[in-house]
Design a protein around this motif. Structure first.
Motif, PDB file in Angstrom:
ATOM      1  N   ALA A  79      16.859   4.163   7.580  1.00 12.07           N
ATOM      2  CA  ALA A  79      16.884   4.008   9.024  1.00 12.07           C
ATOM      3  C   ALA A  79      18.162   4.613   9.605  1.00 12.07           C
ATOM      4  CB  ALA A  79      16.777   2.526   9.380  1.00 12.07           C
ATOM      5  N   GLU A  80      19.290   4.332   8.929  1.00  9.75           N
ATOM      6  CA  GLU A  80      20.578   4.797   9.428  1.00  9.75           C
ATOM      7  C   GLU A  80      20.630   6.321   9.504  1.00  9.75           C
ATOM      8  OE1 GLU A  80      23.889   2.968   7.281  1.00  9.75           O
ATOM      9  OE2 GLU A  80      24.811   4.958   7.364  1.00  9.75           O
ATOM     10  N   ARG A  81      20.071   6.977   8.484  1.00  7.13           N
ATOM     11  CA  ARG A  81      20.115   8.434   8.433  1.00  7.13           C
ATOM     12  C   ARG A  81      18.918   9.077   9.114  1.00  7.13           C
ATOM     13  NH1 ARG A  81      22.673   9.525   3.069  1.00  7.13           N
ATOM     14  NH2 ARG A  81      24.606   8.347   3.255  1.00  7.13           N
ATOM     15  N   GLY A  82      17.985   8.278   9.564  1.00  5.92           N
ATOM     16  CA  GLY A  82      16.784   8.836  10.181  1.00  5.92           C
ATOM     17  C   GLY A  82      15.937   9.630   9.202  1.00  5.92           C
ATOM     18  N   MET A  83      15.954   9.218   7.913  1.00  5.65           N
ATOM     19  CA  MET A  83      15.199   9.950   6.900  1.00  5.65           C
ATOM     20  C   MET A  83      13.714   9.578   6.988  1.00  5.65           C
ATOM     21  SD  MET A  83      18.018   8.992   4.068  1.00  5.65           S
ATOM     22  CE  MET A  83      17.593   9.777   2.537  1.00  5.65           C
ATOM     23  N   THR A  84      12.863  10.553   6.775  1.00  5.87           N
ATOM     24  CA  THR A  84      11.431  10.298   6.757  1.00  5.87           C
ATOM     25  C   THR A  84      11.001  10.138   5.309  1.00  5.87           C
ATOM     26  OG1 THR A  84      11.309  11.814   8.608  1.00  5.87           O
ATOM     27  CG2 THR A  84       9.224  11.116   7.627  1.00  5.87           C
ATOM     28  N   ALA A  85      10.250   9.087   5.022  1.00  4.92           N
ATOM     29  CA  ALA A  85       9.892   8.847   3.631  1.00  4.92           C
ATOM     30  C   ALA A  85       8.440   8.389   3.507  1.00  4.92           C
ATOM     31  CB  ALA A  85      10.821   7.793   3.030  1.00  4.92           C
ATOM     32  N   ILE A  86       7.803   8.849   2.436  1.00 10.56           N
ATOM     33  CA  ILE A  86       6.461   8.372   2.106  1.00 10.56           C
ATOM     34  C   ILE A  86       6.523   7.857   0.682  1.00 10.56           C
ATOM     35  CG2 ILE A  86       4.046   9.001   1.798  1.00 10.56           C
ATOM     36  CD1 ILE A  86       4.433  11.194   3.774  1.00 10.56           C
ATOM     37  N   PHE A  87       6.079   6.659   0.466  1.00 11.80           N
ATOM     38  CA  PHE A  87       6.067   6.185  -0.910  1.00 11.80           C
ATOM     39  C   PHE A  87       4.710   5.608  -1.286  1.00 11.80           C
ATOM     40  CE2 PHE A  87       6.532   1.535  -0.575  1.00 11.80           C
ATOM     41  CZ  PHE A  87       6.897   1.400   0.763  1.00 11.80           C
ATOM     42  N   VAL A  88       4.432   5.747  -2.586  1.00 19.07           N
ATOM     43  CA  VAL A  88       3.169   5.276  -3.138  1.00 19.07           C
ATOM     44  C   VAL A  88       3.415   3.964  -3.849  1.00 19.07           C
ATOM     45  CG1 VAL A  88       1.698   5.670  -5.136  1.00 19.07           C
ATOM     46  CG2 VAL A  88       1.904   7.436  -3.410  1.00 19.07           C
ATOM     47  N   THR A  89       2.556   3.000  -3.628  1.00 18.40           N
ATOM     48  CA  THR A  89       2.701   1.751  -4.365  1.00 18.40           C
ATOM     49  C   THR A  89       1.362   1.049  -4.474  1.00 18.40           C
ATOM     50  OG1 THR A  89       3.853  -0.364  -4.459  1.00 18.40           O
ATOM     51  CG2 THR A  89       3.322   0.449  -2.285  1.00 18.40           C
ATOM     52  N   HIS A  90       1.235   0.210  -5.498  1.00 19.42           N
ATOM     53  CA  HIS A  90       0.034  -0.610  -5.593  1.00 19.42           C
ATOM     54  C   HIS A  90       0.386  -2.052  -5.234  1.00 19.42           C
ATOM     55  CE1 HIS A  90       2.039  -1.337  -9.410  1.00 19.42           C
ATOM     56  NE2 HIS A  90       1.436  -2.505  -9.390  1.00 19.42           N
ATOM     57  N   ASP A  91       1.675  -2.260  -4.894  1.00 23.44           N
ATOM     58  CA  ASP A  91       2.176  -3.603  -4.670  1.00 23.44           C
ATOM     59  C   ASP A  91       2.355  -3.823  -3.174  1.00 23.44           C
ATOM     60  OD1 ASP A  91       3.583  -5.909  -4.471  1.00 23.44           O
ATOM     61  OD2 ASP A  91       5.265  -5.305  -5.741  1.00 23.44           O
ATOM     62  N   GLN A  92       1.525  -4.686  -2.602  1.00 20.99           N
ATOM     63  CA  GLN A  92       1.583  -4.819  -1.150  1.00 20.99           C
ATOM     64  C   GLN A  92       2.860  -5.497  -0.674  1.00 20.99           C
ATOM     65  OE1 GLN A  92      -0.932  -7.747   0.691  1.00 20.99           O
ATOM     66  NE2 GLN A  92      -2.074  -7.943  -1.201  1.00 20.99           N
ATOM     67  N   THR A  93       3.477  -6.305  -1.539  1.00 21.40           N
ATOM     68  CA  THR A  93       4.755  -6.903  -1.154  1.00 21.40           C
ATOM     69  C   THR A  93       5.775  -5.798  -0.890  1.00 21.40           C
ATOM     70  OG1 THR A  93       4.234  -8.663  -2.683  1.00 21.40           O
ATOM     71  CG2 THR A  93       6.446  -8.619  -1.837  1.00 21.40           C
ATOM     72  N   GLU A  94       5.787  -4.816  -1.795  1.00 21.57           N
ATOM     73  CA  GLU A  94       6.711  -3.712  -1.647  1.00 21.57           C
ATOM     74  C   GLU A  94       6.377  -2.887  -0.408  1.00 21.57           C
ATOM     75  OE1 GLU A  94       7.907  -2.132  -5.342  1.00 21.57           O
ATOM     76  OE2 GLU A  94       7.606  -0.103  -4.591  1.00 21.57           O
ATOM     77  N   ALA A  95       5.089  -2.649  -0.201  1.00 23.61           N
ATOM     78  CA  ALA A  95       4.674  -1.863   0.955  1.00 23.61           C
ATOM     79  C   ALA A  95       5.108  -2.540   2.240  1.00 23.61           C
ATOM     80  CB  ALA A  95       3.161  -1.657   0.937  1.00 23.61           C
ATOM     81  N   SER A  96       4.846  -3.842   2.364  1.00 24.31           N
ATOM     82  CA  SER A  96       5.180  -4.483   3.636  1.00 24.31           C
ATOM     83  C   SER A  96       6.685  -4.642   3.798  1.00 24.31           C
ATOM     84  CB  SER A  96       4.454  -5.813   3.789  1.00 24.31           C
ATOM     85  OG  SER A  96       4.575  -6.576   2.633  1.00 24.31           O
ATOM     86  N   ALA A  97       7.407  -4.768   2.686  1.00 24.69           N
ATOM     87  CA  ALA A  97       8.857  -4.916   2.795  1.00 24.69           C
ATOM     88  C   ALA A  97       9.510  -3.633   3.294  1.00 24.69           C
ATOM     89  CB  ALA A  97       9.444  -5.314   1.448  1.00 24.69           C
ATOM     90  N   LEU A  98       9.071  -2.502   2.776  1.00 17.59           N
ATOM     91  CA  LEU A  98       9.775  -1.252   3.061  1.00 17.59           C
ATOM     92  C   LEU A  98       9.216  -0.459   4.235  1.00 17.59           C
ATOM     93  CD1 LEU A  98      10.537   0.347  -0.424  1.00 17.59           C
ATOM     94  CD2 LEU A  98      12.188  -0.235   1.337  1.00 17.59           C
ATOM     95  N   ALA A  99       7.898  -0.496   4.411  1.00 19.22           N
ATOM     96  CA  ALA A  99       7.273   0.508   5.272  1.00 19.22           C
ATOM     97  C   ALA A  99       7.222   0.091   6.736  1.00 19.22           C
ATOM     98  CB  ALA A  99       5.866   0.803   4.777  1.00 19.22           C
ATOM     99  N   ASP A 100       7.319   1.085   7.614  1.00 20.86           N
ATOM    100  CA  ASP A 100       7.046   0.851   9.024  1.00 20.86           C
ATOM    101  C   ASP A 100       5.534   0.799   9.240  1.00 20.86           C
ATOM    102  OD1 ASP A 100       9.773   1.002   9.684  1.00 20.86           O
ATOM    103  OD2 ASP A 100       9.681   3.185   9.617  1.00 20.86           O
ATOM    104  N   ARG A 101       4.851   1.726   8.570  1.00 23.61           N
ATOM    105  CA  ARG A 101       3.392   1.708   8.639  1.00 23.61           C
ATOM    106  C   ARG A 101       2.829   1.856   7.226  1.00 23.61           C
ATOM    107  NH1 ARG A 101       0.605   5.755  12.427  1.00 23.61           N
ATOM    108  NH2 ARG A 101       2.387   7.109  12.034  1.00 23.61           N
TER     109      ARG A 101
END
Lengths: 369, 285, 366
Positions: free
Chosen positions: A184-206
């Motif tokens: 967020a601080e650097r305004g970096m755009t990131a896409i990550f793959v996961t099968h773990d919804q806890t991880e997805a909801s923790a990290l992702a904006d969408r």
């Protein structure tokens, strides 16, 4: 920023039917956004990531990054940084050299490389192993090195394949926060793959929920939970999964009565339904209703259940009960004094019900208070 | 990459064809030779088209070879039989000894285990001629010279290390937990070995057996020194075609075709076992 | 049914000690979870009981009789493995029945297989070979195989490790009932503290080959024996800060990032304790936008929702990072916040030994 338009991926191998891994995928990722591709194995999420990275050809469709078409470019010219699921660290290089490898190729000064490597190493807590070789460190540490190697680069887009699956549990929550803060601080755009919804909801904006190569829904975690697009998303998102009941529909005083045999019945007033929902309910004799375990009240309400299990996990209780062959799970913050075999009350309020029609289409979402 | 240009595909096809011709040519040529007479074979330039004859095969099977220099007795069928008996017996014995040994090396860590295993393998490194002279002297004293048993025994030098090392690898690939589970279910270690380990390593055992069969079948020098005419395998028997009146190329070719056929058939039959490999569905994939 | 007892069991591989002075008793019908980080010796412990290794020291008793040195097939132990360890060349049915046949159960084999597979919901795949089964079905088959002979001792080596999250959750609900069915003494190894808390009557926390604490789940959660145990239970894990508490007029205070914070002292005579760790669970932190004397100023680095909660990564002015878990409804508008916690929510650990400093009355969880 990143646009995928009508992207298809078909794997063909001789003697086997072609596998349609990704179908007509449209997706737009904004600058500075963190997006998760979430799904079970074989849903097409990794193929999508690899197509964006350039390790897989696009069968049809286009991928654009900052308005330049990239689907035909080799990976090195796409200006993307990637962390691999299998880490892929260079064995003959030390951790420090691994992380600084791409920076050196960018011809940064030695001092600058050292400074950046030290900064990212602090963030993922690997300062003390910077001079070790990959084979000498644990799996969790290798994963942190792999993350650092991707995040230290200057890239237009950061691609992370299962970035935190092997992390030590005590570190995971803190690292998620730090990485999200850094992105967020650097305004970096990131896409990550996961099968773990806890991880997805923790990290992702969408979160992009995928299944069978099809993008089911692409929305924020809140939206996915409150307004799931279909039955699949509704039952896939949420821990523990949503309780689902098969109900029969009948009209009742201007509203609808959804009943589960003679055991449970829910009265939905007509004024709580929009016209399309009313119409759908009139035409569907049987619908599925879903209620999140967190919305099931324990100890009050009119559904009598026989307790199957009652488990206290330190911060919440998971209580499973059975009512006329239906299995219901309730999650509450406190402890529940009930033993398996006891009969207690569960409360399922009609306003908390999601209603799904045939083929999993959503008729009505639960009301958000 | 799945999309390749047409030119790329054509180039790949041509390259493959060239390699195929290069490797197959000698085999095809020998096969053609076996249906020609010596005169046809030695004709210059050689021809692709000729009138095939079964003369060479007749001679081999009947054991009578008429040449310009007179009648020649050949015991090719006997040699073939010898090859078969010697190789099979050697492989059977090697499997009987080697499979349990391989299991022991794979499962149990014991003192000098690695050293012993390596020593056994190192027998394959030594040139056979080096051991032949002392061996034949010993054999003469022990009365093993020119016996089937003696030759089978010496064939162990070929078969045993091969079986030991291949099968050991297969045993190591089986999760020991599967055997633990079987033992906890109330079975002795012997049962765990015969009902779990051996069936699961089956493809590996078959591969090792086949490979060592081929190596034994192709052996020449041990049998040449240690066996007399009536116990010689085809490899040694083929020498008989180098006669006073010249070399009988046609018969040699036919002999090669006949002697290669069994191993070839065996390999084709066993292929599915070899390919099947160790797909242990029970262990997480 | 028989009690399983470990008495001062020790085991080392070369110079590496995998188990030291382990003593533990499991009563018939009881489920004890052996929980610890990877490499703490959980699997070695289980394998010693299963007769795959012999302990160097101590004794293992079932029903009062030593089983050390006995061949595995005589033990009467059922075991489920992390990697399932099904016999790949046998059908699910033959896998499940393998134990019964060997023990000469005779005619009722098929009835028993039928009833256990009904219980585990795998009747429809009994004639499949293991490679045709999903991971969930494989694990159920492996469990059926372990349970069918009604063994006196049941060992489960992280059986849910390789099944997907949804199935793992389902099995977590079903397992306690299934495992208690035959009144066996059950030892259940896991790396997931939630699984341990959900399934076990008691948890044995194993760290570096030593049992650090053996107690009921809620006891361990509320009163962890050491700081290492505290860190293992809870997700996100407990927040820690280095403090030197000072007693003043019967009250214990500590300085966290420049703020004087009151610690719990209810019924013990406060005294200076030396260097300590203070630990507060993320759920016990209260976030407010208003400054007050006892609230620690912090910056919100990131908000990471998890388990239906909003988890905030907070950075104090001295660089210490803490996590706060708030109910999902809580919204944090500001980047700068103030953090407080109730004195009785804090745990104190000796910094040199890691041992918790006894505050005997510790809050009862809910």
């Amino acid at each position: 920023m990143l646009e995928l338009e009508n992207v298809d991926k078909v794997y063909r191998s001789r003697g086997k039917p072609p596998v349609h891994a990704v179908r007509a995928l449209d997706m737009e990722v904004g600058k500075g956004e963190i997006v998760a591709l979430l799904g079970s194995s074989g849903c097409g999420k990794t193929s999508t990531l690899r197509m964006i990275a350039g390790f897989e050809d696009v069968t049809s469709g286009s991928i654009a990054l900052d308005n330049r078409r990239i689907e035909a470019l080799p990976p090195a010219r796409r200006k993307v940084a990637m962390a691999f699921e299998g880490y892929s660290l260079y064995p003959p290089l030390t951790v420090r050299e691994n992380i600084g490898f791409a920076l050196k190729a960018q011809q940064l000064s030695r001092g600058e490389v050292t400074r950046r490597v030290d900064a990212i190493a602090g963030l993922v807590e690997i300062e003390d192993i910077l001079d070790a070789y990959p084979r000498a460190i644990s799996g969790g540490q290798q994963q942190r090195v792999s993350l650092a190697r991707a995040l230290v680069r200057d890239a237009d887009l950061y691609l992370l394949d299962e970035p935190m699956g092997q992390l030590e549990p005590q570190l995971r929550a803190v690292l998620r926060g730090r990485i999200k803060g850094l992105l967020a601080e650097r305004g970096m755009t990131a896409i990550f793959v996961t099968h773990d919804q806890t991880e997805a909801s923790a990290l992702a904006d969408r979160i992009a929920v995928m299944e069978d190569g099809i993008l089911q829904q692409f929305a924020s975690e809140k939206e996915l939970k409150n307004r799931p697009a279909n039955l699949f998303v509704a039952s896939f998102i949420g821990e523990p999964p949503m309780n689902l009941l098969e109900t029969e529909v009948a009209r009742a005083d201007g509203g609808f009565r959804l009943s589960v045999g003679s055991a449970m019945a829910f009265l939905i007033p007509g004024d709580r339904l929009d016209s399309t929902a009313q119409q759908a309910l009139q035409q569907t004799p049987r619908v599925r209703v879903g209620i999140r375990p967190q919305k099931v009240a324990v100890g009050s309400g009119d559904v009598r259940v026989r307790i199957v299990s009652n488990q206290w996990l330190g911060d919440q209780s998971h209580v499973a009960g059975e009512c006329a062959g239906n299995f219901l799970i309730a999650v509450t913050a406190g402890r529940v004094a009930a033993r398996p075999g006891d009969v207690i009350s569960f409360g399922l309020e009609p306003r908390h019900l999601h209603i799904f029609g045939t083929e999993g289409t959503c008729i009505r979402h639960a009301e958000v208070r | 990459m799945e999309h390749s240009s047409l030119a790329g595909r054509v180039f790949r096809g041509v390259a493959l064809a060239l390699v195929l011709v290069f490797f197959m040519f000698p085999i095809v040529w020998i096969f053609l030779m076996s249906f020609q007479s010596n005169e046809q074979i030695l004709r210059i330039p050689p021809r692709i088209l000729f009138e095939p004859t079964l003369f060479n095969y007749q001679a081999l099977i009947s054991g009578q070879l008429r040449t310009t220099a007179g009648n020649l007795e050949i015991s090719f069928m006997r040699n073939l039989m010898n090859s078969f008996v010697l190789s099979s017996a050697a492989v059977l014995l090697a499997l009987l000894l080697g499979v349990p040994a391989a299991y022991a090396f794979a499962r149990f860590k014991f003192r000098l285990g690695e050293t012993i295993a390596f020593t056994l393998l190192s027998f394959r490194f030594a040139p056979p001629l080096l051991v032949l002279l002392p061996l034949s002297l010993y054999y003469q004293q022990l009365g093993l010279n020119d016996t089937y048993f003696g030759i089978v025994w010496v064939y162990q030098l070929i078969a045993l290390p091969l079986i030991l090392w291949i099968v050991r690898g297969y045993f190591e690939d089986i999760s020991p937990d599967i055997e633990h589970a079987y033992r906890l279910a109330g079975h002795s270690w012997r049962e765990a070995f015969t009902r779990i380990a051996v069936p699961l390593a089956g493809p590996g055992i078959a591969a090792a057996g086949l490979l060592s069969f081929i190596f034994c079948w192709n052996n020449f020098v041990f049998a040449l020194i240690l066996a007399s005419a009536d116990k010689q395998p085809v490899t040694v028997g083929a020498l008989a075609f180098v006669t006073a009146s010249g070399i009988q190329y046609g018969q040699i070719a036919a002999a090669i075709v006949l002697s290669v056929t069994p191993t070839l058939l065996l390999a084709l039959y066993a292929q599915r076992y070899l390919v099947e490999g160790l797909s242990l569905g029970a262990v997480k994939g | 049914m028989a009690r399983l007892e470990l008495s001062s069991v020790g085991k080392a591989f070369g110079a590496v000690s995998c188990a030291a002075d382990l003593s533990l008793a499991v009563e018939p019908g009881e489920i004890v979870a052996v929980f610890g980080p990877s490499g703490s010796g959980k699997t070695v412990l289980l394998r010693m009981i299963a007769g795959m290794f012999e302990p160097d020291e101590g004794d293992i008793l079932v029903g009062g009789h030593s089983i050390v040195g006995a061949p595995p097939e005589r033990l009467g132990i059922g075991m489920a493995f992390q990697n399932f360890a099904l016999f790949p060349h046998m059908t699910a049915r033959a896998n499940i029945a393998s134990g019964l046949r060997a023990r000469g159960a005779g005619a009722d084999v098929s009835a028993k297989v039928q009833s256990i597979s009904h219980l585990l919901k795998i009747e429809h795949v009994l004639d499949h070979s293991p490679r045709e089964l999903s991971n969930g079905q494989k694990q159920r088959t492996a469990l059926a195989r372990a349970l069918i002979g009604n063994p006196e001792v049941l060992l489960l080596d992280d059986p849910l490790r390789n099944v997907d999250a949804k199935l793992r959750y389902e099995m977590r609900l079903e397992l306690p009932t299934l495992l208690r069915r035959g009144s066996a003494s059950v030892l259940y190894v896991t790396q997931d503290y939630r699984e341990a808390m959900a399934i076990a009557d008691r948890i044995a926390v194993l760290i570096e080959g030593r049992l650090v604490q053996v107690a009921r789940p809620e006891e361990i959660y509320a009163r962890p024996a050491t700081v290492a145990v505290a860190r293992l239970f809870g997700d996100p894990s407990i927040n820690l800060a280095e403090v030197v508490p000072v007693a003043e007029r019967g009250v214990l205070f500590a300085d966290i990032s420049g703020t004087r914070v009151r610690l719990d002292t209810a019924d013990h005579q406060p005294m200076d304790l030396g260097a300590c760790w203070v630990g507060v669970r993320p759920d016990d932190l209260v976030i407010s936008q208003v400054a007050s004397g006892d609230a620690i100023p912090a910056r919100v680095v990131a908000v990471t929702p998890m388990h239906e909660k909003a988890v905030l990564l907070l950075r104090f002015t001295d660089g210490t990072e803490w996590l706060a878990a708030l109910p999902p409804s809580a919204t944090v508008a500001d980047d700068d916040v103030f953090v407080r916690f109730a004195p009785e929510a804090s745990l104190l650990f000796d910094r040199a030994t890691g041992v918790r400093i006894g505050l005997p009355h510790r809050r009862q969880a809910a």
